[in-house]
Design a protein around this motif. Structure first.
Motif, mmCIF file in Angstrom:
data_model
loop_
_atom_site.group_PDB
_atom_site.id
_atom_site.type_symbol
_atom_site.label_atom_id
_atom_site.label_comp_id
_atom_site.label_asym_id
_atom_site.label_seq_id
_atom_site.Cartn_x
_atom_site.Cartn_y
_atom_site.Cartn_z
ATOM 1 N N TYR A 116 -8.087 6.316 0.721
ATOM 2 C CA TYR A 116 -7.632 5.034 0.185
ATOM 3 C C TYR A 116 -8.128 3.855 1.010
ATOM 4 O O TYR A 116 -8.298 2.758 0.495
ATOM 5 C CB TYR A 116 -6.108 4.993 0.112
ATOM 6 C CG TYR A 116 -5.520 6.071 -0.768
ATOM 7 C CD1 TYR A 116 -5.914 6.209 -2.095
ATOM 8 C CD2 TYR A 116 -4.583 6.969 -0.261
ATOM 9 C CE1 TYR A 116 -5.384 7.210 -2.898
ATOM 10 C CE2 TYR A 116 -4.052 7.965 -1.062
ATOM 11 C CZ TYR A 116 -4.439 8.085 -2.376
ATOM 12 O OH TYR A 116 -3.920 9.071 -3.171
ATOM 13 N N CYS B 17 0.842 -1.195 0.000
ATOM 14 C CA CYS B 17 0.000 0.000 0.000
ATOM 15 C C CYS B 17 0.875 1.241 0.000
ATOM 16 O O CYS B 17 1.966 1.257 0.558
ATOM 17 C CB CYS B 17 -0.937 0.019 1.190
ATOM 18 S SG CYS B 17 -0.219 0.706 2.690
ATOM 19 N N HIS B 18 0.400 2.270 -0.672
ATOM 20 C CA HIS B 18 1.073 3.574 -0.678
ATOM 21 C C HIS B 18 0.112 4.579 -0.061
ATOM 22 O O HIS B 18 -0.908 4.918 -0.653
ATOM 23 C CB HIS B 18 1.433 3.967 -2.105
ATOM 24 C CG HIS B 18 2.320 5.167 -2.205
ATOM 25 N ND1 HIS B 18 2.531 5.840 -3.388
ATOM 26 C CD2 HIS B 18 3.055 5.814 -1.273
ATOM 27 C CE1 HIS B 18 3.367 6.844 -3.188
ATOM 28 N NE2 HIS B 18 3.687 6.855 -1.901
ATOM 29 N N ASN B 19 0.419 4.983 1.169
ATOM 30 C CA ASN B 19 -0.404 5.965 1.894
ATOM 31 C C ASN B 19 -1.812 5.479 2.186
ATOM 32 O O ASN B 19 -2.762 6.267 2.220
ATOM 33 C CB ASN B 19 -0.491 7.290 1.117
ATOM 34 C CG ASN B 19 0.866 7.927 0.911
ATOM 35 O OD1 ASN B 19 1.777 7.722 1.698
ATOM 36 N ND2 ASN B 19 1.011 8.686 -0.153
ATOM 37 N N CYS B 20 -1.967 4.170 2.420
ATOM 38 C CA CYS B 20 -3.320 3.673 2.657
ATOM 39 C C CYS B 20 -3.823 3.991 4.062
ATOM 40 O O CYS B 20 -4.938 3.612 4.415
ATOM 41 C CB CYS B 20 -3.401 2.169 2.390
ATOM 42 S SG CYS B 20 -2.335 1.161 3.421
ATOM 43 N N GLU C 47 -0.479 2.274 -12.116
ATOM 44 C CA GLU C 47 -1.239 1.259 -11.381
ATOM 45 C C GLU C 47 -2.018 0.396 -12.371
ATOM 46 O O GLU C 47 -3.244 0.408 -12.414
ATOM 47 C CB GLU C 47 -2.116 1.928 -10.337
ATOM 48 C CG GLU C 47 -1.274 2.759 -9.371
ATOM 49 C CD GLU C 47 -1.926 3.000 -8.031
ATOM 50 O OE1 GLU C 47 -3.066 2.567 -7.825
ATOM 51 O OE2 GLU C 47 -1.270 3.615 -7.170
ATOM 52 N N HIS D 121 -1.498 3.083 -4.536
ATOM 53 C CA HIS D 121 -2.645 3.619 -3.805
ATOM 54 C C HIS D 121 -3.794 2.618 -3.865
ATOM 55 O O HIS D 121 -4.491 2.388 -2.886
ATOM 56 C CB HIS D 121 -3.077 4.961 -4.407
ATOM 57 C CG HIS D 121 -2.079 6.051 -4.197
ATOM 58 N ND1 HIS D 121 -1.457 6.706 -5.231
ATOM 59 C CD2 HIS D 121 -1.569 6.589 -3.061
ATOM 60 C CE1 HIS D 121 -0.627 7.604 -4.751
ATOM 61 N NE2 HIS D 121 -0.679 7.566 -3.432
ATOM 62 N N ASN D 122 -3.961 2.001 -5.036
ATOM 63 C CA ASN D 122 -5.014 0.998 -5.194
ATOM 64 C C ASN D 122 -4.438 -0.387 -4.878
ATOM 65 O O ASN D 122 -4.250 -1.219 -5.762
ATOM 66 C CB ASN D 122 -5.585 1.029 -6.616
ATOM 67 C CG ASN D 122 -6.787 0.112 -6.769
ATOM 68 O OD1 ASN D 122 -7.291 -0.436 -5.791
ATOM 69 N ND2 ASN D 122 -7.242 -0.061 -7.997
ATOM 70 N N TYR E 206 7.799 3.032 -5.615
ATOM 71 C CA TYR E 206 6.543 3.763 -5.453
ATOM 72 C C TYR E 206 6.306 4.657 -6.679
ATOM 73 O O TYR E 206 7.206 4.902 -7.485
ATOM 74 C CB TYR E 206 6.560 4.612 -4.175
ATOM 75 C CG TYR E 206 7.687 5.619 -4.120
ATOM 76 C CD1 TYR E 206 7.513 6.917 -4.571
ATOM 77 C CD2 TYR E 206 8.938 5.262 -3.619
ATOM 78 C CE1 TYR E 206 8.531 7.838 -4.542
ATOM 79 C CE2 TYR E 206 9.975 6.174 -3.582
ATOM 80 C CZ TYR E 206 9.773 7.465 -4.034
ATOM 81 O OH TYR E 206 10.804 8.377 -4.012
ATOM 82 N N HIS F 297 0.077 12.737 5.328
ATOM 83 C CA HIS F 297 0.881 12.733 4.107
ATOM 84 C C HIS F 297 1.599 14.054 3.872
ATOM 85 O O HIS F 297 2.775 14.076 3.533
ATOM 86 C CB HIS F 297 0.003 12.404 2.900
ATOM 87 C CG HIS F 297 0.750 12.386 1.608
ATOM 88 N ND1 HIS F 297 1.820 11.529 1.380
ATOM 89 C CD2 HIS F 297 0.614 13.126 0.480
ATOM 90 C CE1 HIS F 297 2.295 11.736 0.163
ATOM 91 N NE2 HIS F 297 1.581 12.698 -0.394
ATOM 92 N N GLN G 59 -4.499 6.951 4.684
ATOM 93 C CA GLN G 59 -5.394 8.052 4.371
ATOM 94 C C GLN G 59 -6.800 7.530 4.089
ATOM 95 O O GLN G 59 -6.982 6.515 3.418
ATOM 96 C CB GLN G 59 -4.879 8.832 3.157
ATOM 97 C CG GLN G 59 -3.598 9.605 3.439
ATOM 98 C CD GLN G 59 -3.177 10.426 2.240
ATOM 99 O OE1 GLN G 59 -2.634 9.912 1.285
ATOM 100 N NE2 GLN G 59 -3.440 11.734 2.297
#
Length: 308
Positions: free
Chosen positions: A45, A37-40, A272, A291-292, A268, A84, A42
């Motif tokens: 997301y 996950c990238h910034n999940c 996607e 993110h997804n 990163y 973030h 938040q």
């Protein structure tokens, strides 16, 4: 046989006894390529970290000392705001926006799922460490982690080091543990995303202070092949304990060279798409941060290609 060669081989055997790999237990940690996950943390997301952990075993938490902007309200004690960007308040992103609450949420999930796949938690440091009078120094981060997770649940640099002088010697001479051996364990990795410097100095300070007692690995951000051997901003002594790397997508071509030394890498900001994810897995990117992160089809495809 040359006596010096005999002595060398004996010392190598003493320092590093390769692990015996059981049949059906062959996926080593460094040969695992998966969607992260990238910034999940938040809300846009993921509604919670527990929801994210249903899809991925790799999380990222961005941490700041400052609540709104530098110089304003700080987290109390040895805690950090999880958010973030600089101008977010950090009170709606993740379990109230504090690192301790996020870690507690993860710990509660691990107790519900004791046989979980090894978790890898990336902690993206957005500001420099606090002064000696503050409670946000390198040792305070480790103390916070240790106050929440039992020591036997953390796969720390000490476990990788074994009897070797440094982490690079250890992973170059020995196999990483298998993913089965690491069930129920957590790996913590610090990355440097400081606003002003971003030259891995935060990581150098962490290693200077914690040395072989650290609970976290560090992953410098690199942009060229020579930085695999010598990442900028770190002392020669600390470089010998760098075995994780952080890559922007445009530098993902470095991943195969990183993997060839049994090191770990994360990429990163990649497109996607299934095609991009499979291409990155073929390049031996261990953690493909999206993110997804819920792309189930992608995660299955990457897992099946692991260890090629």
């Amino acid at each position: 046989m040359n006596i010096f060669l005999v002595v060398f081989l004996l010392l190598a055997f003493i320092c590093c006894v390769p692990k015996k790999v059981k049949a059906g237990d062959t996926l080593l940690y460094n040969n695992k390529y998966s969607v992260a996950c990238h910034n999940c943390y938040q809300k846009k997301y993921s509604s919670s970290l527990e929801e994210a952990l249903a899809y991925t075993s790799t999380l990222e938490l961005d941490i700041w000392d400052s609540q709104y902007f530098v110089g304003k309200k700080k987290c109390s004690g040895n805690d950090w705001f999880v958010k973030h960007s600089l101008f977010q308040k950090g009170n709606k992103n993740c379990a109230g926006g504090s690192l301790s609450k996020c870690l507690l949420e993860i710990e509660q999930w691990t107790r519900k799922n004791p046989e979980h796949e090894v978790l890898t938690i990336y902690i993206d440091k957005k500001e420099d460490w606090g002064s000696e009078k503050s409670q946000r120094r390198p040792q305070d981060l480790d103390n916070l982690i240790a106050s929440i997770f039992p020591s036997d649940k953390i796969h720390s640099p000490k476990e990788v080091l074994q009897e070797n002088d440094n982490l690079r010697n250890s992973v170059q001479g020995c196999n990483w543990p298998s993913t089965d051996e690491l069930k129920g364990k957590i790996v913590f990795v610090i990355t440097d995303a400081t606003i002003l410097t971003r030259k891995n100095r935060v990581l150098n300070k962490y290693l200077d202070r914690q040395q072989n007692n650290s609970l976290c690995f560090v992953a410098p951000r690199i942009k060229k092949k020579s930085e695999i051997i010598k990442p900028r901003g770190l002392s020669d002594e600390n470089i010998s304990n760098v075995i994780f790397y952080n890559l922007g997508y445009k530098h993902s071509g470095l991943s195969s060279a990183i993997s060839s030394s049994n090191y770990i890498n994360r990429v990163y900001n990649s497109p996607e798409t299934l095609a991009s994810i499979n291409a990155l897995a073929d390049r031996k990117v261990n953690f493909i941060a999206l993110h997804n992160y819920k792309l189930r089809g992608c995660q299955t495809a990457v897992t099946e290609g692991a260890g090629k």
